[in-house]
Design an enzyme around this catalytic site. Sequence first.
Site, PDB file in Angstrom:
ATOM      1  CB  CYS A  53      32.541  95.592 -58.189  1.00  0.00           C
ATOM      2  SG  CYS A  53      33.153  96.550 -59.600  1.00  0.00           S
TER       3      CYS A  53
ATOM      4  CG  HIS B  79      34.034  98.914 -55.219  1.00  0.00           C
ATOM      5  ND1 HIS B  79      32.887  99.241 -54.532  1.00  0.00           N
ATOM      6  CD2 HIS B  79      33.624  98.462 -56.427  1.00  0.00           C
ATOM      7  CE1 HIS B  79      31.838  99.018 -55.290  1.00  0.00           C
ATOM      8  NE2 HIS B  79      32.246  98.532 -56.451  1.00  0.00           N
TER       9      HIS B  79
END
Length: 168
Positions: A144, A132
């Site tokens: 992430c 992201h």
Amino acid sequence: MRVHKTGPDRHAGLLSTDGLAIPCALGRGGITTTKREGDGASPRGEFPLRKLYFRPDRGPVPPTGLDIETITPDLGWCDDPQSGFYNRPVLLPFAARHERMWRDDHLYDLVIVIGHNDAPPRKGFGSAIFMHLAKPGFRPTEGCVALRRADMIRLLPRLGPETVIAIG
């Protein structure tokens, strides 16, 4: 495509592919081979890229070979290991613990689902592992891989259903 840690900060990384070298943020817990829900670490291994989610109110969808889905205000992602929907997209409102995909902070304006612990999900082994958009200053993620928006847009046309990300 490879992602590895760089420098002394355990959350500072570099993504490299096709002659590109892109700085990225990793999990606050660094990279781990024993990923667990809530540990803040990015999982070590090779994973397929599943699809791109995007916010249509934050710009047009960039070109990519990945499957594309629109983020809507009622889209969430279950991160509750006790739920039968663990590590899956869900519609809100949703009773079990979840992340809201429609965010004010722009981090999820463009989200690539990394195929970690999803075929099938094992409860407690990590959920919502995405690529992201990065926080200012590449602050660490919850596990992430995060990129600047401009770098994500440069990367997306190079990605397709056969693309694998190797973290480690």
